[in-house]
Design a protein around this motif. Sequence first.
Motif, PDB file in Angstrom:
ATOM      1  N   VAL A 165       0.859  -1.188   0.000  1.00 17.58           N
ATOM      2  CA  VAL A 165       0.000   0.000   0.000  1.00 17.58           C
ATOM      3  C   VAL A 165       0.893   1.234   0.000  1.00 17.58           C
ATOM      4  O   VAL A 165       1.654   1.458   0.942  1.00 17.58           O
ATOM      5  CB  VAL A 165      -0.946   0.016   1.223  1.00 17.58           C
ATOM      6  N   ASN A 166       0.828   1.987  -1.083  1.00 15.48           N
ATOM      7  CA  ASN A 166       1.679   3.159  -1.229  1.00 15.48           C
ATOM      8  C   ASN A 166       0.852   4.325  -1.713  1.00 15.48           C
ATOM      9  O   ASN A 166       0.209   4.234  -2.752  1.00 15.48           O
ATOM     10  CB  ASN A 166       2.794   2.886  -2.242  1.00 15.48           C
ATOM     11  N   TYR A 167       0.876   5.401  -0.967  1.00 17.79           N
ATOM     12  CA  TYR A 167       0.120   6.580  -1.380  1.00 17.79           C
ATOM     13  C   TYR A 167       0.942   7.442  -2.336  1.00 17.79           C
ATOM     14  O   TYR A 167       0.412   8.064  -3.227  1.00 17.79           O
ATOM     15  CB  TYR A 167      -0.277   7.422  -0.163  1.00 17.79           C
ATOM     16  N   THR A 168       2.217   7.503  -2.074  1.00 14.88           N
ATOM     17  CA  THR A 168       3.073   8.257  -2.992  1.00 14.88           C
ATOM     18  C   THR A 168       4.337   7.458  -3.246  1.00 14.88           C
ATOM     19  O   THR A 168       4.856   6.801  -2.335  1.00 14.88           O
ATOM     20  CB  THR A 168       3.398   9.663  -2.441  1.00 14.88           C
ATOM     21  N   VAL A 169       4.780   7.467  -4.489  1.00 16.69           N
ATOM     22  CA  VAL A 169       6.010   6.749  -4.855  1.00 16.69           C
ATOM     23  C   VAL A 169       6.830   7.657  -5.767  1.00 16.69           C
ATOM     24  O   VAL A 169       6.340   8.700  -6.219  1.00 16.69           O
ATOM     25  CB  VAL A 169       5.695   5.432  -5.597  1.00 16.69           C
ATOM     26  N   VAL A 170       8.072   7.278  -6.010  1.00 15.43           N
ATOM     27  CA  VAL A 170       8.897   8.040  -6.953  1.00 15.43           C
ATOM     28  C   VAL A 170       9.252   7.129  -8.116  1.00 15.43           C
ATOM     29  O   VAL A 170       9.904   6.094  -7.936  1.00 15.43           O
ATOM     30  CB  VAL A 170      10.178   8.562  -6.269  1.00 15.43           C
ATOM     31  N   LEU A 171       8.773   7.485  -9.306  1.00 12.98           N
ATOM     32  CA  LEU A 171       9.098   6.703 -10.500  1.00 12.98           C
ATOM     33  C   LEU A 171      10.465   7.146 -10.992  1.00 12.98           C
ATOM     34  O   LEU A 171      10.777   8.341 -11.010  1.00 12.98           O
ATOM     35  CB  LEU A 171       8.059   6.931 -11.595  1.00 12.98           C
ATOM     36  N   LYS A 172      11.274   6.172 -11.371  1.00 11.88           N
ATOM     37  CA  LYS A 172      12.622   6.484 -11.826  1.00 11.88           C
ATOM     38  C   LYS A 172      12.822   5.848 -13.187  1.00 11.88           C
ATOM     39  O   LYS A 172      12.477   4.688 -13.386  1.00 11.88           O
ATOM     40  CB  LYS A 172      13.656   5.931 -10.832  1.00 11.88           C
ATOM     41  N   PHE A 202      13.236  11.504 -12.685  1.00 12.73           N
ATOM     42  CA  PHE A 202      12.452  11.070 -11.526  1.00 12.73           C
ATOM     43  C   PHE A 202      11.081  11.735 -11.542  1.00 12.73           C
ATOM     44  O   PHE A 202      10.972  12.896 -11.945  1.00 12.73           O
ATOM     45  CB  PHE A 202      13.168  11.460 -10.224  1.00 12.73           C
ATOM     46  N   LEU A 203      10.102  11.003 -11.110  1.00 10.59           N
ATOM     47  CA  LEU A 203       8.749  11.544 -11.084  1.00 10.59           C
ATOM     48  C   LEU A 203       8.037  11.088  -9.813  1.00 10.59           C
ATOM     49  O   LEU A 203       7.555   9.970  -9.743  1.00 10.59           O
ATOM     50  CB  LEU A 203       7.964  11.077 -12.321  1.00 10.59           C
ATOM     51  N   PRO A 204       7.984  11.956  -8.810  1.00  5.95           N
ATOM     52  CA  PRO A 204       7.190  11.615  -7.624  1.00  5.95           C
ATOM     53  C   PRO A 204       5.712  11.571  -8.015  1.00  5.95           C
ATOM     54  O   PRO A 204       5.258  12.436  -8.759  1.00  5.95           O
ATOM     55  CB  PRO A 204       7.455  12.769  -6.657  1.00  5.95           C
ATOM     56  N   ARG A 205       5.010  10.556  -7.542  1.00  2.00           N
ATOM     57  CA  ARG A 205       3.604  10.411  -7.933  1.00  2.00           C
ATOM     58  C   ARG A 205       2.685  10.159  -6.734  1.00  2.00           C
ATOM     59  O   ARG A 205       2.476   9.035  -6.331  1.00  2.00           O
ATOM     60  CB  ARG A 205       3.453   9.278  -8.955  1.00  2.00           C
ATOM     61  N   PRO A 206       2.141  11.228  -6.174  1.00  2.00           N
ATOM     62  CA  PRO A 206       1.073  11.070  -5.180  1.00  2.00           C
ATOM     63  C   PRO A 206      -0.250  10.891  -5.922  1.00  2.00           C
ATOM     64  O   PRO A 206      -0.254  10.751  -7.141  1.00  2.00           O
ATOM     65  CB  PRO A 206       1.095  12.405  -4.450  1.00  2.00           C
ATOM     66  N   CYS A 207      -1.377  10.896  -5.215  1.00  2.00           N
ATOM     67  CA  CYS A 207      -2.673  10.958  -5.898  1.00  2.00           C
ATOM     68  C   CYS A 207      -2.778  12.337  -6.529  1.00  2.00           C
ATOM     69  O   CYS A 207      -2.357  13.338  -5.944  1.00  2.00           O
ATOM     70  CB  CYS A 207      -3.818  10.746  -4.921  1.00  2.00           C
ATOM     71  N   MET A 208      -3.347  12.405  -7.736  1.00  2.00           N
ATOM     72  CA  MET A 208      -3.437  13.669  -8.462  1.00  2.00           C
ATOM     73  C   MET A 208      -4.620  14.521  -7.980  1.00  2.00           C
ATOM     74  O   MET A 208      -4.753  15.657  -8.377  1.00  2.00           O
ATOM     75  CB  MET A 208      -3.619  13.396  -9.961  1.00  2.00           C
ATOM     76  N   HIS A 209      -5.490  13.932  -7.158  1.00  2.00           N
ATOM     77  CA  HIS A 209      -6.690  14.622  -6.686  1.00  2.00           C
ATOM     78  C   HIS A 209      -7.356  15.391  -7.820  1.00  2.00           C
ATOM     79  O   HIS A 209      -7.554  16.611  -7.759  1.00  2.00           O
ATOM     80  CB  HIS A 209      -6.362  15.525  -5.492  1.00  2.00           C
ATOM     81  N   CYS A 210      -7.683  14.617  -8.854  1.00  2.19           N
ATOM     82  CA  CYS A 210      -8.254  15.181 -10.084  1.00  2.19           C
ATOM     83  C   CYS A 210      -9.524  15.990  -9.778  1.00  2.19           C
ATOM     84  O   CYS A 210     -10.299  15.648  -8.879  1.00  2.19           O
ATOM     85  CB  CYS A 210      -8.635  14.062 -11.040  1.00  2.19           C
ATOM     86  N   GLU A 211      -9.722  17.041 -10.559  1.00  2.00           N
ATOM     87  CA  GLU A 211     -10.978  17.789 -10.471  1.00  2.00           C
ATOM     88  C   GLU A 211     -12.111  16.937 -11.039  1.00  2.00           C
ATOM     89  O   GLU A 211     -13.266  17.101 -10.686  1.00  2.00           O
ATOM     90  CB  GLU A 211     -10.876  19.073 -11.303  1.00  2.00           C
ATOM     91  N   ASN A 212     -11.740  16.061 -11.969  1.00  2.61           N
ATOM     92  CA  ASN A 212     -12.725  15.187 -12.599  1.00  2.61           C
ATOM     93  C   ASN A 212     -12.235  13.751 -12.415  1.00  2.61           C
ATOM     94  O   ASN A 212     -11.757  13.127 -13.348  1.00  2.61           O
ATOM     95  CB  ASN A 212     -12.821  15.563 -14.094  1.00  2.61           C
ATOM     96  N   PHE A 227      -3.804  13.698   0.795  1.00  9.60           N
ATOM     97  CA  PHE A 227      -3.145  14.990   1.060  1.00  9.60           C
ATOM     98  C   PHE A 227      -2.984  15.197   2.573  1.00  9.60           C
ATOM     99  O   PHE A 227      -2.955  16.338   3.044  1.00  9.60           O
ATOM    100  CB  PHE A 227      -3.939  16.157   0.465  1.00  9.60           C
ATOM    101  N   CYS A 228      -2.938  14.122   3.353  1.00 13.19           N
ATOM    102  CA  CYS A 228      -2.817  14.218   4.822  1.00 13.19           C
ATOM    103  C   CYS A 228      -3.857  15.189   5.395  1.00 13.19           C
ATOM    104  O   CYS A 228      -3.529  16.070   6.195  1.00 13.19           O
ATOM    105  CB  CYS A 228      -1.406  14.649   5.222  1.00 13.19           C
TER     106      CYS A 228
END
Lengths: 415, 239
Positions: free
Chosen positions: B60-67, B80-90, B179-180
């Motif tokens: 279970v990972n809420y945010t990870v870093v893609l490399k 590198f691309l840190p990827r949390p939830c994007m909390h999309c508007e849609n 987002f804590c």
Amino acid sequence: MKTNKGLTLAYWVIVALMLVLGAIGLYWRLTFGHRLANYGQLIVWGLWVAMYIYFIGLSAGAFLISALVYAFGVERFRPIARLALFTALVSLLVALLHIWFDLGHMARFYEVYTRPNFLSMMAWMVWLYTGYFILLLVEFWFETRQDFVRWSKEPGLTGAISRLLTLGSKDLSASSRARDEKVVKVLGTIGVPLAVMFHGGVGALFGVVSARPAWHSGLFPLIFLVSALVSGGGLLTAIYALLAPNRGTAEYQSLVRDLGKLVLGLVLLDALFTFAEYSIALYGSIPGDVAPLLAAMTGPFWYVFWIGQVGLGVVVPVVLLGWNRTNRNPFWVGVAGLSVVFAFVGVRLNIVVPPLSVPELRGLVQAVPSARMTTLYVPGAMEWFLSIGIIGLGMGLYALGYNLLPVKPQAAKEA
Amino acid sequence: MPVVQEMENALVRMLDDLERALQKPPSERRWGMVIDLSKCVACDACTVSCKAENKTPPGVNYTVVLKEEVGTYPNVREVFLPRPCMHCENPPCVDVCPVGATYQTEEGVVVIDYDVCIGCRYCITACPYGARTFDFGEWYTEGTPALASYETAPTFEYGEERVRTDGVSPEGNVRKCHFCLHRLHEGLLPACINDCIGRARYFGDLNDPDSLVSEMLRERYSFRLKEELGTRPKVFYLS
């Protein structure tokens, strides 16, 4: 019915073994939750979801074939209409058990009724299934009511069950039969759009997921409908061709021949749809569209596609049902039906698994140090056992119903 | 300005932004994140701080870093691309939930009601960013003499105190970055923002033109992931 006693015994031994495996699987599932499951964080749906859409397809297909008789008056298929209805009922049960065990919180399934989100295809599906299930039960009862009344006089289990299932009804008059037939026609007719909606809806459940290019296609609901008819038709054809009590009669011969033609046509239509889906995506060569298809065709389970989906699902039935040396022989027509029935397990697995095996973002698999974040999915023993047990339960109920309820294929004159 | 001081200033500024935002009614806030890729060194401090904050189990990972390694030797570089939830508007995950267990709060945060989620995992398939994971009920220290205290300590996700227990939510639920929210409402920044060693991650109210994140998005070129899907993420990347 004169079936080979040895075969009957073998069938029940197999069912018993399947139930034993199922009991072990059930124990594991209830004790360890999802821990022993091999679906993971990437391929989040596995064998059970594939089995669910497989049996839902069988149910919808069998029902639509019964509707040919009850709703559209195609008397040609009258002898298998009741069996088709019964097949639809048992398959639905097997399908719903699969998806129930797949839930993270099984006890919360009722929430789909108490707080549905109708923007979700899944909520729609559950509501439509519920309607469909009730409709199946009522339609089946009206269709068989008079037989239950007649069979009530029989000794033993058949009589006891029939007495129970008459629900107190004793009317054997022609007018009551006419009323029953009217009710069946109305319900069968309502059932057609219902079946199209719920099974097209299962296709749409996948089709609406824009995050998965291999699912996100307008063809999906349509493919689901056609493939439901293929698998349901294949199963009924196999059962009728191999088990009908009136084997050897001219009527039997000609009905088997017609069922074979029906299945052949549906297999070809389904192959056409699948070819359209694959070829268009491959030609476009957008990586996200192509990757899941290549995963199915050239991945570690290439044989599910080539041997299962293409071989058993298309080549074998097309040869057996197309070639005039075999398509007049009920045995081979039955084998063609069985071949389709088995192939569609592969079709369903390939709908669920390969599209999920492609990570949504590059590097996602490497970024998460977890055995569950993997592009390879092989169902675990718990998944197999529980699934085998559920199917065993379905086979047991089916055989019981086949022997104790008025569902055996009938000669057209009796019906 | 020395680098360290600039970083501290950013932190102070974000805390001020947060305080200001919390004085507004929730529906007028719009939380968002800005990630400066040129500052990310893929140390995974965000991944770890999130794990520590939310005590997420294995897988279970809420945010990870893609490399990713780009190019061929000797002309190679890593991105590198840190990827949390994007909390999309849609958010596509919200529409598909059969029971409405996952939804968008007034503040625009996509949350999951653990006590409602049936664990069907449909939302995981619908997320284009792989931002959702399923709690299979596993433990890091299972099979050792005792579960480590970091696994059995209570969590405060969504402001609810919970001790993770076998067979009880959030086990069997889908879980994701929130987002804590429980920290935000106490005037604290999300854990990953606090702990980023290179100050690559920024957080604040996108509705507030004076917030640091709004200012950064105004002044620098930003992009969002999979813009073509129309999800309109509230996580922005600076390159």
